[in-house]
Write an enzyme that holds these catalytic residues in place. Structure first.
Site, PDB file in Angstrom:
ATOM      1  N   LYS A   1       0.834  -1.207   0.000  1.00  0.00           N
ATOM      2  CA  LYS A   1       0.000   0.000   0.000  1.00  0.00           C
ATOM      3  C   LYS A   1       0.877   1.268   0.000  1.00  0.00           C
ATOM      4  CE  LYS A   1      -3.287   2.971   0.762  1.00  0.00           C
ATOM      5  NZ  LYS A   1      -4.336   3.267  -0.200  1.00  0.00           N
TER       6      LYS A   1
ATOM      7  N   CYS B   1      -3.692  10.999   1.025  1.00  0.00           N
ATOM      8  CA  CYS B   1      -3.037   9.705   0.765  1.00  0.00           C
ATOM      9  C   CYS B   1      -1.599   9.902   0.290  1.00  0.00           C
ATOM     10  CB  CYS B   1      -3.808   8.933  -0.293  1.00  0.00           C
ATOM     11  SG  CYS B   1      -5.549   8.849   0.064  1.00  0.00           S
TER      12      CYS B   1
HETATM   13  N1  SAJ Z   1      -1.024  14.966  -9.115  1.00  0.00           N
HETATM   14  C1  SAJ Z   1      -0.073  15.674  -9.831  1.00  0.00           C
HETATM   15  N2  SAJ Z   1       0.358  15.172 -11.033  1.00  0.00           N
HETATM   16  C2  SAJ Z   1      -0.129  14.014 -11.535  1.00  0.00           C
HETATM   17  C3  SAJ Z   1      -1.091  13.279 -10.800  1.00  0.00           C
HETATM   18  C4  SAJ Z   1      -1.520  13.781  -9.589  1.00  0.00           C
HETATM   19  O1  SAJ Z   1       0.400  16.742  -9.421  1.00  0.00           O
HETATM   20  O2  SAJ Z   1       0.288  13.641 -12.632  1.00  0.00           O
HETATM   21  C5  SAJ Z   1      -1.492  15.475  -7.804  1.00  0.00           C
HETATM   22  C6  SAJ Z   1      -2.993  15.704  -7.738  1.00  0.00           C
HETATM   23  O3  SAJ Z   1      -3.371  16.950  -8.254  1.00  0.00           O
HETATM   24  C7  SAJ Z   1      -3.226  15.582  -6.237  1.00  0.00           C
HETATM   25  C8  SAJ Z   1      -2.221  14.525  -5.796  1.00  0.00           C
HETATM   26  O4  SAJ Z   1      -1.245  14.479  -6.835  1.00  0.00           O
HETATM   27  O5  SAJ Z   1      -2.924  16.793  -5.579  1.00  0.00           O
HETATM   28  C9  SAJ Z   1      -2.782  13.136  -5.566  1.00  0.00           C
HETATM   29  O6  SAJ Z   1      -3.767  12.809  -6.524  1.00  0.00           O
HETATM   30  P1  SAJ Z   1      -3.953  11.341  -7.124  1.00  0.00           P
HETATM   31  O7  SAJ Z   1      -5.075  11.389  -8.092  1.00  0.00           O
HETATM   32  O8  SAJ Z   1      -2.660  10.848  -7.640  1.00  0.00           O
HETATM   33  O9  SAJ Z   1      -4.293  10.421  -5.876  1.00  0.00           O
HETATM   34  P2  SAJ Z   1      -5.365  10.359  -4.676  1.00  0.00           P
HETATM   35  O10 SAJ Z   1      -4.674  10.844  -3.443  1.00  0.00           O
HETATM   36  O11 SAJ Z   1      -6.662  10.980  -5.034  1.00  0.00           O
HETATM   37  O12 SAJ Z   1      -5.614   8.755  -4.565  1.00  0.00           O
HETATM   38  C10 SAJ Z   1      -4.517   7.886  -4.383  1.00  0.00           C
HETATM   39  C11 SAJ Z   1      -4.606   6.701  -5.332  1.00  0.00           C
HETATM   40  N3  SAJ Z   1      -3.308   6.020  -5.404  1.00  0.00           N
HETATM   41  C12 SAJ Z   1      -2.636   5.855  -6.561  1.00  0.00           C
HETATM   42  O13 SAJ Z   1      -3.039   6.275  -7.618  1.00  0.00           O
HETATM   43  C13 SAJ Z   1      -1.341   5.118  -6.465  1.00  0.00           C
HETATM   44  C14 SAJ Z   1      -5.690   5.746  -4.885  1.00  0.00           C
HETATM   45  O14 SAJ Z   1      -5.666   4.559  -5.650  1.00  0.00           O
HETATM   46  C15 SAJ Z   1      -5.493   5.390  -3.410  1.00  0.00           C
HETATM   47  O15 SAJ Z   1      -6.568   4.611  -2.957  1.00  0.00           O
HETATM   48  C16 SAJ Z   1      -5.491   6.644  -2.591  1.00  0.00           C
HETATM   49  O16 SAJ Z   1      -4.424   7.481  -3.051  1.00  0.00           O
HETATM   50  C17 SAJ Z   1      -5.296   6.253  -1.136  1.00  0.00           C
HETATM   51  O17 SAJ Z   1      -6.291   6.236  -0.362  1.00  0.00           O
HETATM   52  O18 SAJ Z   1      -4.200   5.900  -0.751  1.00  0.00           O
END
Ligand code: SAJ
Length: 441
Positions: free
Chosen positions: A215, A269
């Site tokens: 995780k 997360c």
């Molecule tokens: N972000 C960027 N650039 C990117 C992708 C995301 O700057 O290319 C930023 C987003 O704007 C945001 C942050 O990263 O601020 C996180 O966003 P995210 O969409 O990557 O993730 P979360 O936090 O919404 O959800 C994640 C997911 N994990 C992964 O994709 C590995 C989800 O599957 C998990 O269940 C969740 O974390 C969790 O609960 O851990």
């Protein structure tokens, strides 16, 4: 193993959907939360979190009698712990003069303590909360053994975290592959039997510490990869390159997938989980630590960009578009956009922020306005922080009709390719240097 009755401790973003999904599959579920307001809200058929489809699911679960909401646990065949594991706000760790955040595991330990009086031979307990490696074996197994029962021999104990994406929780809970780590193979099998009730994705069995680490690895991998994208944005700016173009060209390589830079990494997360590795093994995590530093400092980089576009920010009126931690959610937790607003204000700017998914947001020290028009009407500059589709649709004509602002700062590359200059705008993008003189655009 057969499960007629289960008890889910913690009715938040994960516990409530999980409890209701088990209930929808015919299991008798007791949902437990120590927050009496949540218990009352749910008993009245309301819900306290925003997630598409959840209200209908909870309503059906409660009215069918399969989901009952209580403030303390009771005897059951299985217990699931889905409580939060935040950081301590005022205590940090220190390694060679570098400070790191420490997980506050008190909700997990008190949930475990609450289960002890109800634990019976043959029960299964699953920890779902994201936790530092070895939590199941070293922290909670000894608590359960206060019952006189031996973990793995008298009752089954496993770790299995969710992997769902906010906004798509109900579908992903069922369809995603799930990892179940048991403290014994029999415990993993018991966990497998439990989640087989509703999981359609593959269920893979392993040991508890591996499952905990998996995780954290998933979210750390993403954090490190976003950090490199953010660092590329700074390098591109430095070398006179458009980072968005460079990334799309690099991604044509068959084995390269660079993520997108932006104003930073937020949510509860990805910006949190890597610290669980750093805390438990600071000497082994220089890359993970550095990535956290890069992503956490990205809002400062955005401030720098705005200052380069506008000069001194003292007394300047700025409209900020987007406060959520990412597009299409209403979640403002750990949002880098919120941090950018604070930094702009600290530098002397007067900021009005508009968040389309939470137009009535109340945040200390931030003037969040209910409409786009309110934010834009007297602004000198517009800073775009979240790539909501709604903002993507804005044209030079539309902004001109709503605002005297002629300086635009786009941190998410949503407005590229429009004729801003022709419309009289100065258009600045994160990761695109002013020095860039040639090229297709
Ligand atoms: N972000 C960027 N650039 C990117 C992708 C995301 O700057 O290319 C930023 C987003 O704007 C945001 C942050 O990263 O601020 C996180 O966003 P995210 O969409 O990557 O993730 P979360 O936090 O919404 O959800 C994640 C997911 N994990 C992964 O994709 C590995 C989800 O599957 C998990 O269940 C969740 O974390 C969790 O609960 O851990």
């Amino acid at each position: 193993m057969k499960f007629n009755k289960i008890c889910v401790l913690g009715l938040g973003y994960i516990g409530l959907p999980t409890a209701s999904t088990f209930a929808a599959n015919g299991v008798q579920v007791v949902g437990v939360d120590i927050d009496l307001r949540i218990v009352e809200t749910l008993r009245h058929g309301e819900i306290h979190i925003h997630e598409p489809g959840l209200r209908t699911l909870v309503e059906a679960a409660v009215s069918s009698g399969h989901l009952r909401v209580e403030s303390s646990p009771e005897e059951a065949d299985a217990f699931i712990i889905a409580v939060p594991t935040p950081f301590y706000q005022d205590t940090t760790g220190d390694y060679n003069g570098e400070s790191y955040k420490i997980a506050d595991m008190r909700a997990v330990t008190s949930a475990a303590e609450a289960i002890v009086p109800h634990l019976r031979k043959g029960n299964l307990v699953v920890l779902e909360s994201t936790s530092p490696p070895r939590t199941t074996v070293d922290l909670i197994a000894p608590i359960f053994e206060k019952s006189g029962l031996k973990a793995g021999a008298d009752f089954f104990l496993a770790y299995s975290s969710e992997r769902v994406l906010p906004g798509q929780i109900l579908r992903e809970l069922i369809d995603n592959a799930r990892v179940i780590g048991g403290i014994t193979p029999e415990s993993a099998q018991a966990g497998y039997d439990l989640y087989s009730i509703f999981v359609r994705g593959e269920i893979v069995k392993t040991d508890a510490t591996t499952a905990e680490m998996v995780k954290l690895m998933e979210n750390t991998y993403r954090d490190v990869n976003i950090a490199i994208a953010n660092e590329f944005s700074r390098l591109a700016d430095h070398f006179g390159v458009d980072v968005w173009e460079a990334i799309s060209l690099a991604n044509r390589h068959p084995r390269v997938t660079i993520l997108s830079p932006g104003p930073g990494v937020g949510g509860h997360c990805i910006s949190v989980d890597p610290w669980f590795f750093v805390e438990t093994a600071p000497a082994l995590t220089p890359l993970i630590y550095a990535s956290r530093q890069v992503n956490d400092s990205q809002p400062h980089y955005v401030l720098d960009l705005v200052q380069r576009a506008m000069g001194s920010l003292k007394g300047k009126k700025i409209a900020v578009l987007g406060l959520a931690y990412k597009p299409d959610v209403d979640d403002l937790r750990e949002s880098p956009a919120v941090e950018v607003v604070h930094l702009l204000q600290d530098a002397g700017a007067m900021v009005k922020a508009f968040e389309p998914y939470k137009p009535s947001a109340r945040l200390p020290g931030i003037q969040a306005v209910p409409t786009l028009e309110d934010a834009l009407s007297d602004a000198e500059a517009v800073v775009l922080l979240v790539s909501f589709i709604f903002f993507g649709a804005l044209t030079p004509e539309k902004i001109k009709s709503l605002s005297p602002a002629r300086i635009l700062v786009d941190t998410v590359n949503v407005w590229a390719g429009r004729d801003w200059a022709g419309g009289g705008f100065q258009y600045h993008r994160l990761g695109v240097s002013e020095k860039r003189v040639s090229g297709p655009r």
